[in-house]
Scaffold this motif. Structure first.
Motif, mmCIF file in Angstrom:
data_model
loop_
_atom_site.group_PDB
_atom_site.id
_atom_site.type_symbol
_atom_site.label_atom_id
_atom_site.label_comp_id
_atom_site.label_asym_id
_atom_site.label_seq_id
_atom_site.Cartn_x
_atom_site.Cartn_y
_atom_site.Cartn_z
ATOM 1 N N THR A 195 0.829 -1.199 0.000
ATOM 2 C CA THR A 195 0.000 0.000 0.000
ATOM 3 C C THR A 195 0.863 1.249 0.000
ATOM 4 O OG1 THR A 195 -1.678 -1.197 1.259
ATOM 5 C CG2 THR A 195 -1.852 1.207 1.203
ATOM 6 N N VAL A 196 1.940 1.214 0.801
ATOM 7 C CA VAL A 196 2.934 2.285 0.818
ATOM 8 C C VAL A 196 4.276 1.662 0.467
ATOM 9 C CG1 VAL A 196 4.114 4.010 2.215
ATOM 10 C CG2 VAL A 196 1.677 3.581 2.576
ATOM 11 N N THR A 197 4.933 2.195 -0.570
ATOM 12 C CA THR A 197 6.211 1.643 -0.992
ATOM 13 C C THR A 197 7.305 2.033 -0.003
ATOM 14 O OG1 THR A 197 5.601 1.738 -3.327
ATOM 15 C CG2 THR A 197 7.949 1.591 -2.816
ATOM 16 N N THR A 198 7.986 1.035 0.543
ATOM 17 C CA THR A 198 9.099 1.279 1.463
ATOM 18 C C THR A 198 10.280 0.441 1.012
ATOM 19 O OG1 THR A 198 8.344 -0.474 2.963
ATOM 20 C CG2 THR A 198 7.593 1.769 3.423
ATOM 21 N N MET A 199 11.482 0.991 1.132
ATOM 22 C CA MET A 199 12.683 0.316 0.635
ATOM 23 C C MET A 199 13.633 -0.091 1.747
ATOM 24 S SD MET A 199 13.403 2.697 -2.732
ATOM 25 C CE MET A 199 14.482 1.509 -3.527
ATOM 26 N N GLY A 200 13.209 0.115 2.984
ATOM 27 C CA GLY A 200 14.074 -0.205 4.109
ATOM 28 C C GLY A 200 13.883 -1.623 4.603
ATOM 29 N N ALA A 201 14.296 -1.859 5.846
ATOM 30 C CA ALA A 201 14.180 -3.178 6.466
ATOM 31 C C ALA A 201 13.572 -3.012 7.852
ATOM 32 C CB ALA A 201 15.552 -3.850 6.571
ATOM 33 N N THR A 202 12.961 -4.065 8.348
ATOM 34 C CA THR A 202 12.268 -4.007 9.636
ATOM 35 C C THR A 202 13.226 -4.344 10.772
ATOM 36 O OG1 THR A 202 10.254 -4.708 8.493
ATOM 37 C CG2 THR A 202 10.217 -4.772 10.886
ATOM 38 N N THR A 203 14.085 -3.386 11.100
ATOM 39 C CA THR A 203 14.990 -3.594 12.239
ATOM 40 C C THR A 203 14.229 -3.552 13.558
ATOM 41 O OG1 THR A 203 15.501 -1.223 12.397
ATOM 42 C CG2 THR A 203 16.922 -2.566 10.977
ATOM 43 N N SER A 204 12.990 -3.072 13.513
ATOM 44 C CA SER A 204 12.180 -2.942 14.730
ATOM 45 C C SER A 204 11.932 -4.285 15.405
ATOM 46 C CB SER A 204 10.832 -2.305 14.384
ATOM 47 O OG SER A 204 10.190 -3.036 13.337
ATOM 48 N N VAL A 205 11.700 -5.318 14.625
ATOM 49 C CA VAL A 205 11.410 -6.637 15.184
ATOM 50 C C VAL A 205 12.651 -7.210 15.865
ATOM 51 C CG1 VAL A 205 10.666 -8.975 14.655
ATOM 52 C CG2 VAL A 205 9.611 -7.042 13.467
ATOM 53 N N LEU A 206 13.803 -7.037 15.221
ATOM 54 C CA LEU A 206 15.058 -7.474 15.828
ATOM 55 C C LEU A 206 15.304 -6.710 17.126
ATOM 56 C CD1 LEU A 206 17.781 -8.972 15.835
ATOM 57 C CD2 LEU A 206 18.689 -7.131 14.389
ATOM 58 N N ALA A 207 15.097 -5.404 17.101
ATOM 59 C CA ALA A 207 15.298 -4.587 18.301
ATOM 60 C C ALA A 207 14.372 -5.034 19.422
ATOM 61 C CB ALA A 207 15.062 -3.112 17.975
#
Length: 408
Positions: A207-219
């Protein structure tokens, strides 16, 4: 040179073949300010989504990535977990956050580190630049991340040496092109305070294009576990996220082993188990580096902080000498004993260091003064501090077969 302490990390000694202060992290994020509520380049302390709401950070176009990061972090770590946040203009690159000011020599990130007064043990990024930013991808992901990786390592080394507050940084492989063969091999590097994460909880072209990574889950996983635990520990159960992708491909359909083999952190699945897990906690350094894994990094950094707390009380303290100008053994035994007791109480007793079960007096830590040094002439105390790490069941080999004589 001012009187002080110099704690050096020894390396090459291993032969590597519950929310707490240990899990207080910092988030560096691209963001848009919210009038009267949320300012950029300003440190904030959050302990849940109520605090996020009070800053006016919502799930809109301006702060979509930031909001998603925070909601996923607290979903994994739990409400009440302390998190420090600093937002930066969307015109900034990630490397800008770690770049020293020409005049002051201070990096923007230090504003958050200093505000936390040494509490932060790790930093994570959530990069979402404005529409004018076009990443240059020549080695699998945005070239700026390689620059940021080097600068983040330098900052961590310098900050540890001057502020005695060690930390590591997890960066995103921003704009990863999906081709693992294009990626540089992190196992050839020497960045033992930086890791790179690949993977997200939503498709890039969602729905929203994002090019990053989900470091939030690791954190979130690291914030909720003890320092000696691998973020990929299966016994801790699956992650809170219900979906995981590498670009637009589901994690279970991607060759995540190839990412792991080049030193990247990502998501994975386990046969017969529901949900997603972290592959492992690799940092961007050689595989035989004592601090190659996050759990090794976190454990030694905690010992560093405890040792510094004890040793700092001895700065400019006066003590007795022997007839040869050497440290009085009684004084040495007192200081080393207090150091060992502190680490044993705060780490070994919590299961964060190994003990030899055959030796009831083993504390998993040993502090030894150099009793041969002529302290009268050098005014320098030399202490060798060693801690015994945990081992990890990374590979399990089982030989299975029939045998009719099981009782013989």
């Amino acid at each position: 040179m001012l009187p002080g302490i110099d704690i050096k990390f020894s390396n090459g000694n291993i032969g590597t073949v519950v929310p707490s202060a240990d899990g207080v992290f910092g988030l560096l994020a691209s963001a848009v300010a919210v009038a009267t509520k949320f300012e950029l380049n300003t440190p904030y302390v959050l302990k849940g989504m109520t605090d996020v709401a009070s800053l006016g950070i919502v799930n809109d176009t301006d702060n979509y990535v930031l909001y998603q990061w925070l909601s996923e972090f607290f979903a994994e770590a739990g409400e009440g977990t302390e998190l420090w946040l600093m937002g930066f203009p969307k015109t900034d690159k990630v490397s800008d956050w770690f770049t020293q000011d020409v005049g002051t020599g201070i990096t923007p990130v230090e504003g958050l580190l200093d505000a936390a007064n040494g509490k932060l043990t790790a930093l994570f990024t959530a990069f979402s630049p404005d529409g004018s930013y076009v990443p240059t991808v020549s080695n699998g992901f945005d070239d700026d991340i390689a620059d940021a990786k080097s600068k983040a390592q330098t900052l961590a080394d310098n900050y540890t040496a001057t502020k005695y507050a060690p930390f590591y940084t997890i960066l995103e492989a921003y704009a990863f092109n999906g081709t693992h063969t294009d990626l540089p091999d992190l196992l050839t590097e020497s960045n033992d305070r930086v890791g790179v994460f690949i993977g997200a909880t939503q498709k890039r072209t969602g729905t929203v294009t994002t090019m990053g990574a989900t470091t939030s889950v690791l954190a979130g996983r690291l914030a909720s576990t003890q320092v000696q635990e691998s973020p990929g520990k299966v016994k801790n159960g699956p992650l809170a996220n219900l979906t995981a992708f590498i670009v637009d491909k589901a994690v279970e359909a991607y060759d995540v082993e190839s990412l792991h083999d080049k030193g990247y952190i990502s998501f994975r699945t386990h046969v017969g188990k529901a949900g997603y897990y972290i592959t492992d906690g690799r940092l961007a350094t050689k595989a035989d580096d004592d601090y190659h894994y996050i759990e090794r990094r976190r454990t030694i950094d905690k010992a560093f902080r405890i040792a510094h707390d004890i040793a700092s009380n001895e700065i400019l303290n006066d003590f007795d000498l022997t007839n040869e100008g050497k440290v009085d053994p009684i004084y040495a035994k007192d200081v080393s004993g207090r150091m060992e007791t502190a680490i044993a109480t705060q780490m070994t007793a919590r299961g964060e260091l190994s003990t030899d079960s055959s030796n009831p007096n083993d504390l998993g830590v040993q502090a030894a003064f150099n009793l041969d040094a002529n302290v009268a002439s050098t005014n320098k105390i030399e202490i060798v501090l060693k801690v015994r790490p945990k081992a990890y069941a990374r590979w399990i080999e089982i030989v299975l077969g029939y045998d009719v004589n099981l009782n013989s």
